[in-house]
Design an enzyme around this catalytic site. Structure first.
Site, PDB file in Angstrom:
ATOM      1  N   HIS A   1      34.552  16.060  11.345  1.00  0.00           N
ATOM      2  CA  HIS A   1      33.280  16.705  11.667  1.00  0.00           C
ATOM      3  C   HIS A   1      33.431  18.085  12.292  1.00  0.00           C
ATOM      4  O   HIS A   1      32.433  18.779  12.476  1.00  0.00           O
ATOM      5  CB  HIS A   1      32.449  15.804  12.587  1.00  0.00           C
ATOM      6  CG  HIS A   1      30.978  15.907  12.334  1.00  0.00           C
ATOM      7  ND1 HIS A   1      30.057  15.007  12.827  1.00  0.00           N
ATOM      8  CD2 HIS A   1      30.247  16.804  11.619  1.00  0.00           C
ATOM      9  CE1 HIS A   1      28.843  15.352  12.441  1.00  0.00           C
ATOM     10  NE2 HIS A   1      28.927  16.433  11.705  1.00  0.00           N
TER      11      HIS A   1
ATOM     12  N   ASP B   1      25.079  10.719  13.976  1.00  0.00           N
ATOM     13  CA  ASP B   1      26.420  10.559  14.536  1.00  0.00           C
ATOM     14  C   ASP B   1      26.380   9.529  15.663  1.00  0.00           C
ATOM     15  O   ASP B   1      25.355   9.379  16.341  1.00  0.00           O
ATOM     16  CB  ASP B   1      26.878  11.915  15.100  1.00  0.00           C
ATOM     17  CG  ASP B   1      28.385  12.070  15.213  1.00  0.00           C
ATOM     18  OD1 ASP B   1      29.067  11.073  15.480  1.00  0.00           O
ATOM     19  OD2 ASP B   1      28.871  13.205  15.060  1.00  0.00           O
TER      20      ASP B   1
ATOM     21  N   HIS C   1      28.376  10.110  18.112  1.00  0.00           N
ATOM     22  CA  HIS C   1      28.832  10.968  19.204  1.00  0.00           C
ATOM     23  C   HIS C   1      27.997  12.242  19.274  1.00  0.00           C
ATOM     24  O   HIS C   1      27.551  12.764  18.245  1.00  0.00           O
ATOM     25  CB  HIS C   1      30.307  11.349  18.994  1.00  0.00           C
ATOM     26  CG  HIS C   1      31.201  10.175  18.745  1.00  0.00           C
ATOM     27  ND1 HIS C   1      31.405   9.666  17.476  1.00  0.00           N
ATOM     28  CD2 HIS C   1      31.936   9.412  19.595  1.00  0.00           C
ATOM     29  CE1 HIS C   1      32.227   8.632  17.555  1.00  0.00           C
ATOM     30  NE2 HIS C   1      32.555   8.456  18.823  1.00  0.00           N
TER      31      HIS C   1
ATOM     32  N   ASP D   1      29.185  15.147  20.209  1.00  0.00           N
ATOM     33  CA  ASP D   1      30.050  16.266  19.783  1.00  0.00           C
ATOM     34  C   ASP D   1      29.706  17.551  20.523  1.00  0.00           C
ATOM     35  O   ASP D   1      29.678  18.639  19.948  1.00  0.00           O
ATOM     36  CB  ASP D   1      29.964  16.477  18.266  1.00  0.00           C
ATOM     37  CG  ASP D   1      30.597  15.334  17.487  1.00  0.00           C
ATOM     38  OD1 ASP D   1      31.336  14.537  18.094  1.00  0.00           O
ATOM     39  OD2 ASP D   1      30.360  15.240  16.275  1.00  0.00           O
TER      40      ASP D   1
ATOM     41  N   HIS E   1      36.866  17.940  16.604  1.00  0.00           N
ATOM     42  CA  HIS E   1      35.732  17.229  15.989  1.00  0.00           C
ATOM     43  C   HIS E   1      34.777  16.678  17.040  1.00  0.00           C
ATOM     44  O   HIS E   1      33.684  16.220  16.693  1.00  0.00           O
ATOM     45  CB  HIS E   1      36.212  16.137  15.027  1.00  0.00           C
ATOM     46  CG  HIS E   1      36.745  14.892  15.661  1.00  0.00           C
ATOM     47  ND1 HIS E   1      36.891  13.715  14.958  1.00  0.00           N
ATOM     48  CD2 HIS E   1      37.209  14.625  16.913  1.00  0.00           C
ATOM     49  CE1 HIS E   1      37.402  12.785  15.758  1.00  0.00           C
ATOM     50  NE2 HIS E   1      37.600  13.315  16.943  1.00  0.00           N
TER      51      HIS E   1
ATOM     52  N   ASP F   1      27.654  12.119   9.782  1.00  0.00           N
ATOM     53  CA  ASP F   1      28.941  11.549  10.161  1.00  0.00           C
ATOM     54  C   ASP F   1      28.853  10.058   9.869  1.00  0.00           C
ATOM     55  O   ASP F   1      27.966   9.365  10.384  1.00  0.00           O
ATOM     56  CB  ASP F   1      29.187  11.798  11.653  1.00  0.00           C
ATOM     57  CG  ASP F   1      30.553  11.340  12.132  1.00  0.00           C
ATOM     58  OD1 ASP F   1      31.035  10.294  11.664  1.00  0.00           O
ATOM     59  OD2 ASP F   1      31.131  12.008  13.009  1.00  0.00           O
TER      60      ASP F   1
ATOM     61  N   ASP G   1      30.345   7.621  10.952  1.00  0.00           N
ATOM     62  CA  ASP G   1      30.382   6.699  12.095  1.00  0.00           C
ATOM     63  C   ASP G   1      29.017   6.566  12.770  1.00  0.00           C
ATOM     64  O   ASP G   1      28.860   5.793  13.722  1.00  0.00           O
ATOM     65  CB  ASP G   1      31.484   7.055  13.093  1.00  0.00           C
ATOM     66  CG  ASP G   1      31.235   8.317  13.922  1.00  0.00           C
ATOM     67  OD1 ASP G   1      30.074   8.715  14.112  1.00  0.00           O
ATOM     68  OD2 ASP G   1      32.225   8.915  14.395  1.00  0.00           O
TER      69      ASP G   1
ATOM     70  N   GLU H   1      33.863  12.492   8.162  1.00  0.00           N
ATOM     71  CA  GLU H   1      34.546  11.450   8.932  1.00  0.00           C
ATOM     72  C   GLU H   1      34.773  10.159   8.164  1.00  0.00           C
ATOM     73  O   GLU H   1      35.129   9.137   8.753  1.00  0.00           O
ATOM     74  CB  GLU H   1      33.828  11.158  10.251  1.00  0.00           C
ATOM     75  CG  GLU H   1      33.807  12.336  11.220  1.00  0.00           C
ATOM     76  CD  GLU H   1      35.150  12.629  11.890  1.00  0.00           C
ATOM     77  OE1 GLU H   1      36.106  11.868  11.689  1.00  0.00           O
ATOM     78  OE2 GLU H   1      35.233  13.652  12.618  1.00  0.00           O
TER      79      GLU H   1
END
Length: 326
Positions: A105, A132, A134, A136, A149, A238, A240, A283
């Site tokens: 990412h 996502d 996260h 980030d 990332h 992403d 995830d 990702e």
């Protein structure tokens, strides 16, 4: 029978970026090929779309070194993102809808910087949906790992090394994004210092507790609120973002993500907006997957972004509490 798309749909350009340069686990470099094997191009063409696969970009190998001054592989990250920036901006200038096939990412830096530059040139507003687990939003001072990332949103908002924060070369020299232009959805793993920084900068975050409390439909209504014909909508997906029970093929799994139906509703409502104009898929790590099931799921969800729907009934009549109700 192939679905005929609206005449306004732009040609799609697939852009592979096979690198895990910003990640903490190896394997995302194989993501573009896994998406191709899962039939991404054929699936989009089955929607009646014109798709050109531009192949893979080239960049430096992953040296797999420890952080230097808070960043791992910064020179290589910069080179990859500059290459992505050039490819995505070229696609946009040619009137194409770019789909970046990652890769980790950190590549969202190059992709979204290009979109921001294009919007500045075209006089369009920009909205970014960051799907996502996260936020980030780390910096070199906050990150526990140095993996870039975990930093792209912060860099896009101007917090990071100049080589990354100035990729877009925006008029006036400002950052590619302002916090008000981004909506983060599905967040459930944020470092303590990062959380404070997110609050300080005023990012709009629809975390999993919010989704649990109000549901995905209300979440997406709020995330998409205010879009109009002058808005370029970029989705940075992403993988995830999804619950690892349905999408195990990622390097940083976090339990408690959206279910299959929640993810489908998210994508369908983005499609309903009619504003999607660029996309990242990042990702995906085939080395950690099971028989490419995560790539197959990602392709299924991307089809929904481009109009595939489970809707079997006619349009609903708005309730009195919704816009359009009496």
């Amino acid at each position: 029978m192939p679905v005929t798309p609206p005449c306004s749909v732009k040609p799609i350009r697939l852009i592979g970026a096979p690198t895990d340069i910003g990640a903490g686990a190896r394997g995302a470099s194989m993501g573009p090929e896994a998406l191709r094997v899962a039939g991404l191009q054929a699936a989009l063409e089955g929607r009646g779309l014109h798709v050109v696969d531009g192949g893979n970009l080239a960049g430096p190998a992953n040296p797999w070194l420890p952080p230097v001054d808070g960043y791992r592989h910064l020179p290589q990250v910069v080179e990859w993102n500059q290459t992505v920036f050039n490819a995505v901006l070229d696609a946009l200038r040619q009137g194409h809808l770019p789909i970046l096939l990652g890769g980790d990412h950190c590549l969202g830096l190059g992709s979204i910087s290009a979109v921001a530059r294009h919007c500045a040139e075209a006089g369009k507003k920009l909205r970014v949906l960051w799907l996502d687990a996260h936020a980030d939003f780390n910096t070199s001072a906050l990150t526990p790992s140095g993996n870039v990332h975990g930093m792209p949103v912060a860099c896009l908002c101007g917090f990071g090394p100049a080589e990354l924060t100035r990729l877009a070369q925006m008029p006036g020299g400002g950052p590619a994004l302002q916090p008000a232009q981004i909506r983060q959805i599905g967040i459930r793993s944020v470092d303590a210092g990062e959380k404070r920084f997110v609050h300080e900068q005023g990012l709009e975050v629809f975390d999993m507790r919010f989704i649990d409390e109000v549901g995905m439909r209300q979440t997406m209504l709020q995330a998409l609120d205010g879009l109009d014909a002058d808005t370029h909508l970029h989705v940075s997906f992403d993988v995830d973002f999804l619950d690892p029970d349905i999408a195990p093929g990622v390097g940083t799994t976090v339990p408690g993500g959206p279910t299959y139906r929640e993810a489908q509703l998210c994508m369908e409502m983005i499609a309903d907006s009619g504003r999607l104009a660029s996309l990242d898929i990042v990702e995906l790590n085939p080395a950690l997957d099971v028989r490419n099931r995560t790539a197959v799921l990602a392709v299924d969800l991307v089809e929904s972004l481009f109009g595939k729907s489970t809707l079997m009934r006619g349009p609903t009549i708005p309730s009195r509490s919704e816009p359009g109700g009496s």
